[in-house]
Design a protein around this motif. Sequence first.
Motif, mmCIF file in Angstrom:
data_model
loop_
_atom_site.group_PDB
_atom_site.id
_atom_site.type_symbol
_atom_site.label_atom_id
_atom_site.label_comp_id
_atom_site.label_asym_id
_atom_site.label_seq_id
_atom_site.Cartn_x
_atom_site.Cartn_y
_atom_site.Cartn_z
ATOM 1 N N THR A 25 -11.418 1.088 0.166
ATOM 2 C CA THR A 25 -11.779 2.223 0.994
ATOM 3 C C THR A 25 -13.206 1.451 2.348
ATOM 4 O O THR A 25 -13.554 0.518 1.906
ATOM 5 C CB THR A 25 -12.556 3.163 0.121
ATOM 6 O OG1 THR A 25 -11.997 3.245 -0.568
ATOM 7 C CG2 THR A 25 -13.432 3.988 1.262
ATOM 8 N N THR B 133 -7.847 1.015 4.386
ATOM 9 C CA THR B 133 -8.205 2.325 3.282
ATOM 10 C C THR B 133 -6.671 2.366 2.612
ATOM 11 O O THR B 133 -5.659 3.410 3.482
ATOM 12 C CB THR B 133 -8.676 3.208 3.729
ATOM 13 O OG1 THR B 133 -10.705 2.780 4.070
ATOM 14 C CG2 THR B 133 -8.957 4.403 2.817
ATOM 15 N N VAL C 241 -4.623 2.266 -1.206
ATOM 16 C CA VAL C 241 -4.369 1.925 -2.950
ATOM 17 C C VAL C 241 -3.242 0.972 -2.630
ATOM 18 O O VAL C 241 -2.173 0.686 -1.967
ATOM 19 C CB VAL C 241 -3.869 3.103 -3.950
ATOM 20 C CG1 VAL C 241 -3.102 2.155 -5.508
ATOM 21 C CG2 VAL C 241 -4.458 3.986 -4.127
ATOM 22 N N GLN D 136 -7.838 0.634 -5.522
ATOM 23 C CA GLN D 136 -8.546 1.245 -4.247
ATOM 24 C C GLN D 136 -9.092 -0.035 -3.291
ATOM 25 O O GLN D 136 -10.662 -0.397 -3.338
ATOM 26 C CB GLN D 136 -9.882 2.644 -4.755
ATOM 27 C CG GLN D 136 -9.940 3.400 -3.504
ATOM 28 C CD GLN D 136 -8.953 4.030 -2.837
ATOM 29 O OE1 GLN D 136 -8.170 5.362 -3.577
ATOM 30 N NE2 GLN D 136 -8.581 4.006 -1.067
ATOM 31 N N THR E 104 0.409 -1.326 0.007
ATOM 32 C CA THR E 104 -0.122 0.078 -0.184
ATOM 33 C C THR E 104 0.781 1.210 -0.165
ATOM 34 O O THR E 104 2.116 0.764 0.047
ATOM 35 C CB THR E 104 -0.701 -0.163 0.952
ATOM 36 O OG1 THR E 104 -0.107 0.161 2.599
ATOM 37 C CG2 THR E 104 -1.885 -0.959 1.130
#
Length: 114
Positions: free
Chosen positions: A111, A89, A91, A109, A37
């Motif tokens: 979330t 959360t 990418v 992504q 991430t």
Amino acid sequence: VRLVESGGGLVQAGGSLRLSCAASGSGFSVYRMGWYTQAPGKQRELVASITRSGITNYADSVKGRFAISRDNAKNAVFLQMNSLKPEDTAVYYCNAGLGTANYWGQGTQVTVSS
């Protein structure tokens, strides 16, 4: 090696998602595969990795909640994410590494809403 991630989305806290990374090109089975991430303004951080022999490694923050796996016959690597938290959360990027060579996907992504 070309990597394409999928499976990201919006999920409530406590929910689950399964990320997939499809690899094209030869020799997939010899690559070390990983998920990373990246927060804005920061370097990419390892979430989980799996070696060619199936040895896995996880960031402390996801141990017991996430599981990485690979299917060499399908040139794919997966990240099963359970008990998701808002702090997950980000990418998520798929990585393939071999020696000093590193390849990255475009990211997907994830979330997690509270």
